[in-house]
Design a protein around this motif. Structure first.
Motif, PDB file in Angstrom:
ATOM      1  N   PHE A 163      29.815 -36.392 -48.672  1.00  0.00           N
ATOM      2  CA  PHE A 163      29.276 -34.931 -48.776  1.00  0.00           C
ATOM      3  C   PHE A 163      29.486 -34.468 -50.156  1.00  0.00           C
ATOM      4  O   PHE A 163      30.573 -33.880 -50.667  1.00  0.00           O
ATOM      5  CB  PHE A 163      29.865 -34.109 -47.831  1.00  0.00           C
ATOM      6  CG  PHE A 163      29.540 -34.560 -46.374  1.00  0.00           C
ATOM      7  CD1 PHE A 163      28.242 -34.637 -45.815  1.00  0.00           C
ATOM      8  CD2 PHE A 163      30.547 -35.141 -45.625  1.00  0.00           C
ATOM      9  CE1 PHE A 163      28.006 -34.755 -44.406  1.00  0.00           C
ATOM     10  CE2 PHE A 163      30.363 -35.643 -44.480  1.00  0.00           C
ATOM     11  CZ  PHE A 163      29.098 -35.479 -43.741  1.00  0.00           C
ATOM     12  N   ILE A 164      28.333 -34.607 -51.094  1.00  0.00           N
ATOM     13  CA  ILE A 164      28.815 -34.369 -52.604  1.00  0.00           C
ATOM     14  C   ILE A 164      28.560 -32.874 -52.961  1.00  0.00           C
ATOM     15  O   ILE A 164      27.476 -32.109 -52.282  1.00  0.00           O
ATOM     16  CB  ILE A 164      28.009 -35.347 -53.284  1.00  0.00           C
ATOM     17  CG1 ILE A 164      26.600 -35.170 -53.276  1.00  0.00           C
ATOM     18  CG2 ILE A 164      28.241 -36.822 -53.127  1.00  0.00           C
ATOM     19  CD1 ILE A 164      25.434 -35.843 -54.075  1.00  0.00           C
ATOM     20  N   SER A 165      29.075 -32.477 -54.035  1.00  0.00           N
ATOM     21  CA  SER A 165      29.001 -31.040 -54.596  1.00  0.00           C
ATOM     22  C   SER A 165      28.035 -31.000 -55.508  1.00  0.00           C
ATOM     23  O   SER A 165      27.714 -29.927 -56.156  1.00  0.00           O
ATOM     24  CB  SER A 165      30.260 -30.483 -54.833  1.00  0.00           C
ATOM     25  OG  SER A 165      31.034 -30.426 -53.846  1.00  0.00           O
ATOM     26  N   GLY A 166      27.686 -31.988 -56.208  1.00  0.00           N
ATOM     27  CA  GLY A 166      26.772 -32.291 -57.335  1.00  0.00           C
ATOM     28  C   GLY A 166      25.499 -31.755 -57.469  1.00  0.00           C
ATOM     29  O   GLY A 166      24.652 -31.473 -58.587  1.00  0.00           O
ATOM     30  N   ARG A 167      24.811 -31.484 -56.066  1.00  0.00           N
ATOM     31  CA  ARG A 167      23.605 -31.029 -55.917  1.00  0.00           C
ATOM     32  C   ARG A 167      23.722 -29.481 -55.579  1.00  0.00           C
ATOM     33  O   ARG A 167      22.579 -28.625 -55.397  1.00  0.00           O
ATOM     34  CB  ARG A 167      22.868 -31.616 -54.813  1.00  0.00           C
ATOM     35  CG  ARG A 167      22.560 -32.992 -54.976  1.00  0.00           C
ATOM     36  CD  ARG A 167      21.752 -33.408 -56.117  1.00  0.00           C
ATOM     37  NE  ARG A 167      21.430 -35.061 -56.091  1.00  0.00           N
ATOM     38  CZ  ARG A 167      20.193 -35.358 -55.628  1.00  0.00           C
ATOM     39  NH1 ARG A 167      19.525 -34.781 -55.016  1.00  0.00           N
ATOM     40  NH2 ARG A 167      20.293 -36.666 -55.776  1.00  0.00           N
ATOM     41  N   GLY A 168      24.863 -28.927 -55.686  1.00  0.00           N
ATOM     42  CA  GLY A 168      25.043 -27.403 -55.188  1.00  0.00           C
ATOM     43  C   GLY A 168      25.917 -27.373 -54.186  1.00  0.00           C
ATOM     44  O   GLY A 168      25.942 -28.107 -53.286  1.00  0.00           O
ATOM     45  N   ALA A 169      26.761 -26.022 -54.112  1.00  0.00           N
ATOM     46  CA  ALA A 169      27.389 -26.066 -52.714  1.00  0.00           C
ATOM     47  C   ALA A 169      26.891 -24.730 -52.024  1.00  0.00           C
ATOM     48  O   ALA A 169      27.562 -24.183 -51.087  1.00  0.00           O
ATOM     49  CB  ALA A 169      28.909 -25.476 -53.205  1.00  0.00           C
ATOM     50  N   LEU A 170      25.790 -24.299 -52.305  1.00  0.00           N
ATOM     51  CA  LEU A 170      25.011 -23.272 -51.590  1.00  0.00           C
ATOM     52  C   LEU A 170      23.650 -24.065 -50.932  1.00  0.00           C
ATOM     53  O   LEU A 170      23.045 -24.810 -51.701  1.00  0.00           O
ATOM     54  CB  LEU A 170      24.647 -22.005 -52.388  1.00  0.00           C
ATOM     55  CG  LEU A 170      25.958 -21.240 -52.885  1.00  0.00           C
ATOM     56  CD1 LEU A 170      25.095 -20.037 -53.749  1.00  0.00           C
ATOM     57  CD2 LEU A 170      26.512 -20.722 -51.826  1.00  0.00           C
ATOM     58  N   LEU A 171      23.473 -23.524 -49.877  1.00  0.00           N
ATOM     59  CA  LEU A 171      22.160 -24.211 -49.011  1.00  0.00           C
ATOM     60  C   LEU A 171      20.878 -24.088 -49.939  1.00  0.00           C
ATOM     61  O   LEU A 171      20.237 -24.924 -50.201  1.00  0.00           O
ATOM     62  CB  LEU A 171      21.939 -23.803 -47.726  1.00  0.00           C
ATOM     63  CG  LEU A 171      20.668 -24.093 -46.943  1.00  0.00           C
ATOM     64  CD1 LEU A 171      20.770 -25.781 -46.993  1.00  0.00           C
ATOM     65  CD2 LEU A 171      20.615 -23.431 -45.783  1.00  0.00           C
ATOM     66  N   SER A 208      25.007 -37.852 -49.143  1.00  0.00           N
ATOM     67  CA  SER A 208      24.750 -38.960 -49.930  1.00  0.00           C
ATOM     68  C   SER A 208      24.358 -40.383 -49.324  1.00  0.00           C
ATOM     69  O   SER A 208      23.705 -41.019 -50.010  1.00  0.00           O
ATOM     70  CB  SER A 208      25.869 -39.223 -50.979  1.00  0.00           C
ATOM     71  OG  SER A 208      27.218 -39.620 -50.279  1.00  0.00           O
ATOM     72  N   ARG A 209      24.582 -40.486 -48.018  1.00  0.00           N
ATOM     73  CA  ARG A 209      24.356 -41.591 -47.446  1.00  0.00           C
ATOM     74  C   ARG A 209      24.405 -41.264 -45.903  1.00  0.00           C
ATOM     75  O   ARG A 209      24.864 -40.358 -45.639  1.00  0.00           O
ATOM     76  CB  ARG A 209      25.520 -42.629 -47.559  1.00  0.00           C
ATOM     77  CG  ARG A 209      26.697 -42.241 -47.183  1.00  0.00           C
ATOM     78  CD  ARG A 209      27.834 -43.341 -47.740  1.00  0.00           C
ATOM     79  NE  ARG A 209      29.163 -42.874 -47.409  1.00  0.00           N
ATOM     80  CZ  ARG A 209      30.179 -43.129 -48.004  1.00  0.00           C
ATOM     81  NH1 ARG A 209      30.102 -43.895 -49.000  1.00  0.00           N
ATOM     82  NH2 ARG A 209      31.425 -42.747 -47.842  1.00  0.00           N
ATOM     83  N   ASP A 210      23.623 -42.041 -45.224  1.00  0.00           N
ATOM     84  CA  ASP A 210      23.443 -41.792 -43.675  1.00  0.00           C
ATOM     85  C   ASP A 210      24.844 -41.701 -43.053  1.00  0.00           C
ATOM     86  O   ASP A 210      25.859 -42.425 -43.419  1.00  0.00           O
ATOM     87  CB  ASP A 210      22.828 -42.936 -42.859  1.00  0.00           C
ATOM     88  CG  ASP A 210      21.234 -43.107 -43.128  1.00  0.00           C
ATOM     89  OD1 ASP A 210      20.809 -42.264 -44.017  1.00  0.00           O
ATOM     90  OD2 ASP A 210      20.348 -43.952 -42.677  1.00  0.00           O
ATOM     91  N   VAL A 211      24.931 -40.944 -42.244  1.00  0.00           N
ATOM     92  CA  VAL A 211      26.346 -40.652 -41.311  1.00  0.00           C
ATOM     93  C   VAL A 211      25.888 -40.154 -40.245  1.00  0.00           C
ATOM     94  O   VAL A 211      24.924 -39.524 -39.679  1.00  0.00           O
ATOM     95  CB  VAL A 211      27.195 -39.740 -42.151  1.00  0.00           C
ATOM     96  CG1 VAL A 211      26.648 -38.138 -42.195  1.00  0.00           C
ATOM     97  CG2 VAL A 211      28.442 -39.334 -41.479  1.00  0.00           C
ATOM     98  N   SER A 212      26.733 -40.655 -38.976  1.00  0.00           N
ATOM     99  CA  SER A 212      26.426 -40.345 -37.705  1.00  0.00           C
ATOM    100  C   SER A 212      27.599 -39.374 -36.792  1.00  0.00           C
ATOM    101  O   SER A 212      28.715 -39.449 -37.345  1.00  0.00           O
ATOM    102  CB  SER A 212      26.585 -41.795 -36.673  1.00  0.00           C
ATOM    103  OG  SER A 212      25.522 -42.541 -37.239  1.00  0.00           O
ATOM    104  N   TYR A 213      27.064 -38.485 -36.221  1.00  0.00           N
ATOM    105  CA  TYR A 213      27.861 -37.544 -35.226  1.00  0.00           C
ATOM    106  C   TYR A 213      27.290 -37.529 -33.984  1.00  0.00           C
ATOM    107  O   TYR A 213      26.216 -37.353 -33.811  1.00  0.00           O
ATOM    108  CB  TYR A 213      27.843 -36.272 -35.773  1.00  0.00           C
ATOM    109  CG  TYR A 213      28.607 -36.113 -37.394  1.00  0.00           C
ATOM    110  CD1 TYR A 213      30.139 -35.893 -37.264  1.00  0.00           C
ATOM    111  CD2 TYR A 213      28.197 -36.263 -38.412  1.00  0.00           C
ATOM    112  CE1 TYR A 213      30.564 -35.954 -38.245  1.00  0.00           C
ATOM    113  CE2 TYR A 213      28.857 -35.833 -39.638  1.00  0.00           C
ATOM    114  CZ  TYR A 213      30.105 -35.856 -39.597  1.00  0.00           C
ATOM    115  OH  TYR A 213      30.930 -35.915 -40.652  1.00  0.00           O
ATOM    116  N   THR A 252      21.980 -39.608 -35.970  1.00  0.00           N
ATOM    117  CA  THR A 252      22.282 -39.999 -37.595  1.00  0.00           C
ATOM    118  C   THR A 252      21.764 -38.592 -38.474  1.00  0.00           C
ATOM    119  O   THR A 252      20.574 -38.301 -37.986  1.00  0.00           O
ATOM    120  CB  THR A 252      21.121 -41.341 -37.842  1.00  0.00           C
ATOM    121  OG1 THR A 252      22.073 -42.210 -37.041  1.00  0.00           O
ATOM    122  CG2 THR A 252      21.486 -41.546 -39.350  1.00  0.00           C
ATOM    123  N   VAL A 253      22.468 -38.480 -39.295  1.00  0.00           N
ATOM    124  CA  VAL A 253      22.156 -37.643 -40.396  1.00  0.00           C
ATOM    125  C   VAL A 253      21.633 -38.303 -41.541  1.00  0.00           C
ATOM    126  O   VAL A 253      22.527 -39.072 -42.241  1.00  0.00           O
ATOM    127  CB  VAL A 253      23.508 -36.491 -40.753  1.00  0.00           C
ATOM    128  CG1 VAL A 253      22.876 -35.558 -41.970  1.00  0.00           C
ATOM    129  CG2 VAL A 253      23.753 -35.849 -39.580  1.00  0.00           C
TER     130      VAL A 253
END
Length: 403
Positions: free
Chosen positions: A72-80, A297-302, A306-307
């Motif tokens: 979960f990266i911040s480099g694309r922003g931290a606000l939706l 930044s990559r597929d992740v499952s919860y 899959t997100v």
């Protein structure tokens, strides 16, 4: 379980479809907790079709996701709205950076917030708070935001940086204007600090501004250098803006919450030693920022879902802070005597708020000085005004009748 946010009034809509969270709904954000409670139990991974984001609401999920800066990266922003816009993030925007560059910049700026420097401000903050409050004694009225909350944090940043008091009001006005335009001005240039930077460059002193101007560091290219002027302007704007708004909102929420719980307020007036833990409970109970946004930044499952890479994920701080799994027996109970457990209001991991000790200090001093003068109050609801911002929610005005 993922629940899509589709229009619940369409024909055949089920009760489950009515679970809907819109982070841009100002009215909902003032009391999102019934929705958050349902999300934690019914949709711990939630998907919103309309705004195209996923959300996590349970404490353990939120905490682990915030710490996982590789996924979960911040480099694309931290606000939706910034993540969804795809806008290019200007370099030096600390809250929108990822390691290793974030760590380099954070280490530089952390010298502003050492325990020694924060605690050294207490007499000045207390004196400023008294100057705000004393003229109101006997007036029968006090506004937690307009009479104190919106002024204190920017003044404190000015104290921290060594900006002369006669200029601190201008810094405060700039910060307030910046926050009324969340997306564009959040990335403002910081020119309000320019003359002080230039003055300190010519006249070094024993203050933080001089420290930041003269500090040498190894940048991401391996070059040993000092901060450029434009970098320092950006850093100061981010620190001042992010720190001021949240502390202003904290003070407003303190006024509202303790009006709702007069018995606990009475305890604080009688025993000021309880105030630090009361501030902690208010921070947990009414966090100014309800969510932290990240780019996936990559597929992740919860929960079997899959997100996909490229999604936007909201970590719902406000929901995590009331999760009964973390705050038993019931996170939806306000209790200044609650066993202290860390909450998510200041984030976690590499982006844990550098100014957390300063915010706690300001909140403590504010409550101590308010309760000395005004041990009882009732909110003047006819004139209370919610903030229209969604990134950091709270009150533009929290007027009270005091006695």
């Amino acid at each position: 379980m993922t629940i899509s946010a589709e229009n619940s009034d369409r024909p055949g809509a089920s009760a489950v479809d009515e679970l809907y969270y819109d982070p841009y709904n100002v009215e909902l954000n003032m009391n999102p907790y019934p929705v958050f409670a349902r999300m934690r139990e019914e949709a711990p991974l939630y998907y919103n079709d309309k705004h195209d984001f996923y959300a996590l609401s349970r404490f353990d999920d939120v905490n682990k996701a915030v710490i996982d800066h590789d996924t979960f990266i911040s480099g694309r922003g931290a606000l939706l709205e910034i993540i969804k816009s795809g806008m290019e993030i200007p370099p030096g925007t600390l809250i929108f950076e990822d390691p290793p560059i974030h760590n380099i910049h954070r280490n530089l700026l952390s010298r502003m917030f050492t325990p020694r420097k924060v605690l050294a401000l207490e007499p000045q903050i207390r004196e400023f708070t008294a100057r705000c409050l004393d003229p109101l004694v006997g007036s029968g009225r006090f506004d937690f935001v307009n009479d104190l909350g919106e002024q204190m944090p920017m003044r404190v940043i000015g104290m921290l940086l060594g900006i002369p008091e006669e200029h601190q009001r201008r810094v405060a006005d700039h910060g307030e204007a910046t926050l009324m335009n969340e997306q564009v001005d959040l990335l403002a240039t910081g020119e309000v600090f320019a003359e002080f930077i230039d003055y300190r460059a010519e006249h070094p002193s024993d203050d933080i501004m001089t420290d930041l101007l003269t500090a040498e560091f190894t940048d991401e290219t391996g070059t040993v250098r000092r901060l450029r002027r434009d970098e320092l302007l950006m850093y100061l704007t981010v620190v001042a803006t992010a720190g001021a708004e949240t502390t202003t909102r904290l003070i407003g929420w303190a006024g509202k919450t303790l009006a709702d719980y007069p018995d606990q307020r009475r305890e604080l007036a009688e025993n000021p030693g309880l105030i630090p833990q009361a501030i902690e409970e208010i921070l947990r109970w009414e966090p100014p920022a309800l969510q932290i946004a990240r780019y996936v930044s990559r597929d992740v499952s919860y929960y079997g879902q899959t997100v996909p890479e490229g999604s936007a994920m909201l970590m719902l701080v406000g929901a995590a802070n009331r999760d009964h799994r973390r705050f038993p027996p019931d996170g939806d109970v306000f209790d200044i005597h609650r066993e202290q457990r860390s909450h998510m209001t200041f984030g976690a991991g590499t982006h844990f708020c550098m100014g957390n000790a300063l915010a706690r200090l300001e909140g403590r001093i504010a409550l101590e000085e308010i309760l000395k003068r005004f041990p009882e109050w009732d909110v003047d609801w006819a004139n209370a005004a919610p903030s229209q911002t969604t990134a950091v929610r709270g009150w533009e005005a929290m007027p009270t009748f005091v006695s």
